[in-house]
Design an enzyme around this catalytic site. Structure first.
Site, PDB file in Angstrom:
ATOM      1  CB  SER A 163       3.434  -8.123  -5.892  1.00 54.18           C
ATOM      2  OG  SER A 163       2.710  -7.097  -6.799  1.00 54.18           O
TER       3      SER A 163
ATOM      4  CG  ASP B 248       5.948  -6.787  -8.737  1.00 55.03           C
ATOM      5  OD1 ASP B 248       6.029  -7.914  -8.078  1.00 55.03           O
ATOM      6  OD2 ASP B 248       4.798  -6.471  -9.011  1.00 55.03           O
TER       7      ASP B 248
END
Length: 1095
Positions: free
Chosen positions: A801, A922
């Site tokens: 991320s 993600d």
């Protein structure tokens, strides 16, 4: 009643508000959506794949940074016939990077019996192949006898001469010995022989050459099934030895080396019964003739000592010549005469007093048997060390006043060359120290010599033995996946044997290897005699046992640079400064391990020129094997031509470094491929690229062109100091080495790229992983600044991320500038005005945002840099929605995968992977802090920076089965009454991101290799991009404090994190002698010259 009315009004207000928001959103999309521009951009970068499937992905131009697909609704929908099949996805992926060749995973076919040779002849020759018999000896097929044996029949019984080879052609044959259980004795099967396997006592060869009758006292062979066997008597060996004794020296050395490695080392190191291998009841030398030796005059002592030495060496007529070479020494009690692991192989003959041999600090083995051995007048030592040309297994200390004679190495080598019978007498003398148990053990243990590509065993085979690597390198593979690699003294297959299940993997030789095979039946016999061995085996199993690989890590590609002992360095072109590179690398490696640098010119100082040019020379081969024992790491510098030295370097290497100039294209550097082709066995080692760049190079480039054509398990970019390119191409190697020895050696910069490569090769690499957490990731900037100030070295970087973005910024600019670039990203996010945000809104089909502005922001930070063009090795984690798995990205264009690793579900759409079309989201949903991945990629220690929020479950409102968002909003604004504690959408998203990796996080926190740093920034939101400075300061303060705690924990921890850890490997001592003589292609280990001496 009032409460009910208020609820109804709030419900009506909520519905009206939602309707108004939807109408406003539709109007804004209609007026502000840049449809024409986006459609053109989409067509430019994502053409119609139905026309040309090879154009699924095109690199974007430098001055026109656009984005990946805004939304699947904006593209032409494929019909069912046009769906990308797995094969097409795989083909697309292969265009990005070359797939591993089959040679890395598939062993050669099993050797078959040639049609022109009888099976019995073939099997007998295979049994004798490892002895390296002299070329003057020839097998007479008439001497090979074939027998048919019924079940239960005895082939060889105690009392018969043990001078025969028995080879199984078909069926099964058992090797039995007696074992006592209480008052009864039983026959114990210590090994089962199957087709192609053989029985013979190799130590009996020494007795045969001495013209002694080798009696069999403990072994009998019995047919377990009806079988056919071939027998061959070894009596012809003695005749051949009498005719050509010098040519049998190598065979004698092989026999004694096998005895030491297969039996003595195995029993001592792995079974804990080293004391049982010593013959406590051996026949002592006649010490009477040395009585009152100390009372004799100097001349009488010398005469008597020389005569005794000549008699013991089997050359009584050479006393006069010996007298000139012998030196007398006296020492008092407590004096250490020889050191353990020393290569001082001067021959010692004791004439008065007593010496005690001892290995290590232990007085007894696991059975309570003494590990010491006393040497009396009339004994020679160290005979085993002289025979095997390996370091001394024991130290020798005087127990009382002792007088001994010594012949220095150079002198007795001359005698060995002139009188080979001395070598045989030394071997026969050494066997007197071996116990009967050790001889039985030696008959059942097997010594494999495996060529490159051959399989030690295959998946599904029966697990009836364990294996010990004594030299070389092997690889465990499963289909198209490398499981593990094994180096010297590693154990193989013990867990499968203990669990009594078929082999889980195929194990093949990466290069020519020596393997000790210990049958399960033999271990059972040893445990019956010495039950303490069971505890030792349990400890070995516990060390070797590994938990099953998690599904999330099943496809991790690793370079497996573990336990490397030899590295071949190959030039990619003639313009590569190869000697300078090897010297630079040697200088950095020497601070971590004891290192030796070998080139053809270095070896020519110790061998005749014809030895180097010969395709096969057993003396040189053995000498190189001894170097692997003496040094923790050997660097083989190849020639610039296809020579036999280059071929030998490739055959002896555990790994290959191909050195190229980064400023030149691949088409200009094709020499390496030609050099690699000179190894006819094929290249099965891990092959890694090393690019040399000028010191002022801003960013590497062009790596993709290399990995598209050939497979490399890794690549490294090094900013080389100017001195590396300062020598003309034809400068002599000696001149370059002299410069480095006088100017460079000892000068260590732990921040240099060469130092980073040295840490990776020696298993001391330091990795850092940045966790996900949205805008809270600003704390990573402060953490990185603290690490740089504390001089913590970072050799590998990864993240998830927002951590993937920060990791990528450091990988491309590995210095303090990365912190400034991180702040620029946050500043860029704050520049978005309300109109930009509104223009990025879309119908929430895949997400409420198109991702356009986000793409521009990420690409503006990373440009079009490829992952493989980073100074520091980088990876990031994404969630693959198509295959429901974790993805680890280590190549390709950087910004798309970093963007996908930051794509929160519901806010921005997933990215379509240009390599295979998979939808990527993600990475925090599968692994928010990938310290375990970093470890699997070769990092010795991992610094894990966690910015995830801690779960705060206090005062959460129990609202039942439904709740109104408007009511929550009203309660938040209402100043009266108690606070309503309910998770909002952002908090729900955050917690979802950690649900799948809670257990993994706990494992990482408690792992010994991981230095976990938790940054307390829960008060910041994931979209608080305006609070960069505050979060960064917290990250700086906490990380600095944690690093100081780690440094104070221990000196070893401090050295690990600072990049100056030294591997603890017990290596023998170097000889103090400068000169070297060779005899029959078997030189002893010389002192390395000044240009290869390690610090």
């Amino acid at each position: 009643m009032l409460h009910y009315l208020l609820s109804v009004l709030l419900l009506i207000f909520e519905n009206i508000l939602e309707l108004c928001m939807c109408i406003t959103l539709v109007i804004l999309i209609y007026y502000f959506w840049p449809s024409k521009q986006l459609e053109d951009a989409t067509l430019q970068y994502f053409p119609d794949t139905t026309q040309n499937s090879s154009e699924v992905f095109i690199d974007p131009p430098e001055r026109n940074p656009i984005f990946y697909p805004i939304s699947p609704l904006r593209h032409k929908k494929r019909s069912s016939k046009e769906e990308m099949t797995p094969d097409k996805k795989r083909d697309s992926s292969e265009k990005i990077s070359k797939q591993p060749p089959r040679e890395l995973f598939e062993p050669n076919e099993q050797e078959q019996v040639p049609s022109h040779i009888k099976p019995e002849i073939f099997f007998v020759l295979k049994a004798l192949e490892g002895l390296e018999l002299p070329t003057t000896w020839q097998l007479d097929p008439k001497d090979v006898e074939t027998l048919s044996i019924d079940t239960g029949s005895v082939v060889l019984s105690p009392g018969r001469a043990n001078d025969v080879i028995v080879v199984v052609i078909s069926g099964e044959l058992g090797i039995f010995t007696n074992v006592s259980l209480g008052d009864k004795r039983y026959d114990c099967n210590i090994k089962t022989l199957r087709s192609g396997e053989s029985y013979f006592s190799q130590t009996s060869i020494i007795e045969i050459l001495m013209n002694e009758k080798p009696n069999n006292k403990y072994i009998h062979l019995k047919a377990l099934t009806s079988c056919r066997v071939a027998t061959y008597h070894l009596t012809s060996f003695h005749t051949s030895f009498i005719a050509n004794p010098q040519q049998w020296i190598r065979t004698i050395q092989v026999v004694m080396t096998r005895l030491q490695q297969c039996t003595l080392i195995t029993c001592n190191m792995y079974l804990g019964i080293g004391g049982k291998c010593l013959n406590a009841k051996r026949k002592l030398p006649d010490s009477g003739k040395f009585k009152d030796f100390n009372k004799l005059t100097e001349a009488e002592q010398l005469n008597k000592g020389v005569e005794a030495i000549a008699q013991a060496m089997g050359i009584p007529d050479q006393s006069d010549k010996l007298r000139e070479k012998v030196r007398k020494y006296e020492c008092q009690a407590g004096t250490v005469v020889t050191e353990e692991n020393s290569f001082e192989i001067d021959m010692i003959f004791v004439v008065f007093g007593k010496l005690r041999l001892k290995r290590g600090d232990l007085e007894h083995d696991d059975t309570g048997t003494s590990l010491t051995f006393d040497v009396y007048p009339g004994d020679m030592l160290p005979s085993m060390q002289i025979l095997t040309n390996e370091p001394a297994m024991c130290s020798a200390k005087a127990l009382e006043k002792t007088i001994y004679f010594k012949i220095c190495r150079d002198e007795y080598i001359q005698f060995l060359f002139a009188h080979p019978v001395i070598y045989l007498r030394l071997a026969f003398h050494a066997l007197q120290f071996i116990s009967p148990f050790a001889r039985v053990f030696d008959m059942a243990v097997h010594w494999h010599r495996i060529e490159t590509g051959q399989a030690l065993f295959r998946q599904g085979d029966k697990s009836d033995s364990m294996h010990i690597v004594m030299g070389g390198r092997l690889r465990a593979v499963d289909s198209t996946k490398i499981i593990e690699e094994y180096g010297r003294l590693d154990l193989i297959g013990i867990t499968d044997m203990a669990e009594k299940r078929p082999r889980r993997n195929t194990v093949m030789a990466v290069r020519f290897s020596h393997i000790v095979c210990i049958p399960e039946n033999l271990l059972s016999f040893v445990k019956i005699r010495y039950p303490q061995v069971g505890n030792k085996l349990l400890k070995l199993i516990s060390k070797c046992w590994k938990a099953p690989t998690p599904e999330t890590m099943s496809h991790v590609e690793t370079t497996r640079n573990q336990n490397l002992r030899t590295i071949a360095i190959v030039p990619a072109s003639r313009r590569v400064p190869l000697t300078e590179f090897t010297c630079e690398l040697y200088n950095q490696l020497s601070k971590h391990v004891k290192t030796l640098r070998l080139s053809s010119s270095v070896v020519e100082n110790y061998f005749e020129s014809e030895v180097i040019t010969k395709k096969a020379d057993y003396g040189l081969m053995h000498w190189l094997n001894v170097q692997e024992i003496a040094y923790s790491l050997v660097l083989y510098q190849c020639d610039f031509h296809k020579t036999n030295w280059t071929r030998r370097c490739l055959r002896m290497a555990d790994a290959i470094l191909m050195v190229a100039l980064g400023t030149e294209s691949k088409e200009e550097q094709v020499l390496a491929e030609a050099l690699l082709s000179c190894n006819e066995k094929g290249v099965r080692q891990s092959k890694e690229l090393v690019f040399l760049w000028p010191i002022d190079t801003p960013t590497p480039s062009g790596t993709a062109a290399w990995i598209k054509e050939s497979y490399y398990s890794g690549y490294h970019h090094l900013r080389a100091p100017n001195r590396l390119f300062s020598f003309p191409l034809k400068t002599r190697e000696k001149k370059i080495v002299e410069y480095y020895e006088t100017t460079v050696y000892g000068e260590i910069s732990y921040q240099s790229d060469f130092s980073r490569l040295a840490r990776i090769l020696t298993g001391n690499a330091i990795g850092i992983v940045f966790g996900g957490g949205g805008a809270r990731g600003a704390a990573h900037a402060g953490a990185l600044r603290a690490l740089i100030e504390k001089k913590v070295q970072i050799d590998m970087v990864g993240g998830t991320s927002i951590g993937a973005l920060f990791g990528s910024l450091y990988a491309t600019t590995p210095d303090i500038r990365a912190v400034g670039r991180m702040k620029d990203f946050f500043t860029d996010r704050l520049r978005n005005n309300i109109l930009d945000v509104v223009r990025d809104l879309t119908w929430p089909y895949c997400g409420i945002l198109t991702g356009h502005r986000f793409n521009l922001c990420v690409q503006r930070m990373l440009n079009d840099v490829n992952i493989e063009d980073c100074w520091v090795s980088f990876f990031c984690i994404t969630t693959d929605l198509t295959s429901s798995s974790m993805r680890i990205h280590r190549n390709g264009i950087m910004w798309p995968v970093v963007r996908s690793s930051m794509s929160i579900a519901g806010y921005v759409p997933p990215i379509c992977d240009p390599q295979d079309g998979h939808l990527l989201l993600d990475g925090a949903y599968v692994n928010n802090l990938p310290a375990d991945i970093m470890r699997s990629l070769g990092a010795n220690v991992v610094i894990a920076i966690d910015v995830g929020m801690s779960d705060d479950n206090t005062n959460l409102r129990n609202y039942g089965f439904s709740i109104s968002g408007t009511w929550c909003l009203f309660k938040r604004w209402w100043p009266f009454g108690e606070e309503l504690r309910v998770l909002n959408m952002n908090e729900v998203q955050n917690r979802l991101a950690y649900v799948c990796c809670v257990n993994q996080m706990e494992i990482v926190k408690n792992a010994q290799y991981c230095y976990y740093v938790k940054l307390p920034i829960e008060s910041f939101g994931i979209f608080d991009f305006s609070k960069f400075d505050q979060a960064a300061q917290i990250g700086y303060d906490i990380t600095k404090q944690k690093m100081e705690e780690f440094f104070e924990d221990s000196v070893a921890t401090r050295r690990k994190l600072l990049g100056c850890a030294r591997n603890v490997r017990q290596t023998p001592q170097k000889s103090k002698n400068d000169n070297i003589l060779s005899f029959v292609n078997m030189p002893v280990l010389p002192k390395p010259p000044s240009d290869i001496k390690s610090d």
